[in-house]
Design a protein around this motif. Sequence first.
Motif, PDB file in Angstrom:
ATOM      1  N   PRO A  97       5.086  11.589   9.721  1.00 61.82           N
ATOM      2  CA  PRO A  97       6.747  12.817   8.939  1.00 61.82           C
ATOM      3  C   PRO A  97       6.586  12.965  10.577  1.00 61.82           C
ATOM      4  O   PRO A  97       7.755  13.215  10.840  1.00 61.82           O
ATOM      5  N   GLY A  98       5.164  13.760  10.794  1.00 60.68           N
ATOM      6  CA  GLY A  98       5.859  14.612  12.208  1.00 60.68           C
ATOM      7  C   GLY A  98       6.835  13.359  13.545  1.00 60.68           C
ATOM      8  O   GLY A  98       7.221  13.628  14.611  1.00 60.68           O
ATOM      9  N   ASP A  99       6.332  12.250  13.162  1.00 58.67           N
ATOM     10  CA  ASP A  99       7.326  10.677  14.232  1.00 58.67           C
ATOM     11  C   ASP A  99       8.698  11.203  13.466  1.00 58.67           C
ATOM     12  O   ASP A  99       9.655  10.107  15.124  1.00 58.67           O
ATOM     13  N   LEU A 100       8.797  11.571  12.348  1.00 57.21           N
ATOM     14  CA  LEU A 100      10.584  10.925  12.699  1.00 57.21           C
ATOM     15  C   LEU A 100      11.618  12.830  12.257  1.00 57.21           C
ATOM     16  O   LEU A 100      12.590  12.354  12.218  1.00 57.21           O
ATOM     17  N   LEU A 101      10.488  13.756  12.173  1.00 55.50           N
ATOM     18  CA  LEU A 101      11.805  15.469  12.724  1.00 55.50           C
ATOM     19  C   LEU A 101      10.660  15.788  13.320  1.00 55.50           C
ATOM     20  O   LEU A 101       9.366  15.769  13.724  1.00 55.50           O
TER      21      LEU A 101
ATOM     22  N   VAL B 150      14.414   6.830  17.410  1.00 53.78           N
ATOM     23  CA  VAL B 150      13.394   6.597  18.070  1.00 53.78           C
ATOM     24  C   VAL B 150      11.927   5.195  17.685  1.00 53.78           C
ATOM     25  O   VAL B 150      11.989   4.036  18.032  1.00 53.78           O
ATOM     26  N   MET B 151      12.312   5.300  16.553  1.00 56.40           N
ATOM     27  CA  MET B 151      11.371   4.659  15.804  1.00 56.40           C
ATOM     28  C   MET B 151      11.535   3.172  15.280  1.00 56.40           C
ATOM     29  O   MET B 151      10.514   1.930  15.096  1.00 56.40           O
ATOM     30  N   LEU B 152      13.197   3.482  14.961  1.00 54.65           N
ATOM     31  CA  LEU B 152      12.888   1.669  14.897  1.00 54.65           C
ATOM     32  C   LEU B 152      13.263   1.761  16.005  1.00 54.65           C
ATOM     33  O   LEU B 152      12.832  -0.019  15.866  1.00 54.65           O
ATOM     34  N   ALA B 153      13.686   1.502  17.065  1.00 55.56           N
ATOM     35  CA  ALA B 153      13.135   1.145  18.238  1.00 55.56           C
ATOM     36  C   ALA B 153      12.541   0.499  18.827  1.00 55.56           C
ATOM     37  O   ALA B 153      12.039  -0.387  19.109  1.00 55.56           O
ATOM     38  N   ARG B 154      11.123   1.303  18.401  1.00 52.08           N
ATOM     39  CA  ARG B 154       9.558   0.959  18.395  1.00 52.08           C
ATOM     40  C   ARG B 154       9.376  -0.087  18.017  1.00 52.08           C
ATOM     41  O   ARG B 154       8.685  -1.118  18.108  1.00 52.08           O
TER      42      ARG B 154
END
Length: 73
Positions: free
Chosen positions: A59-63, A9-13
Amino acid sequence: MPITVDIDVMLARRKMSVGELADRVGITPANLAVLKNGRAKAVRFTTLAALCEVLQCQPGDLLRWEAEGTAAE
């Protein structure tokens, strides 16, 4: 496993590739793939901090935690 990894998700953003993220964090693309596909048994805080720094996130954006039986596996 009740912990879900949302690196995709973060990679796409951030419009960033797995290879670029691995280079900037300083880990191998294979180890990053293990983490992002949810197959990792552990993650070092230094690696998590580096991921957050490069992706400019928390961290909460990744896990995230999901109750057993509700995660799409």
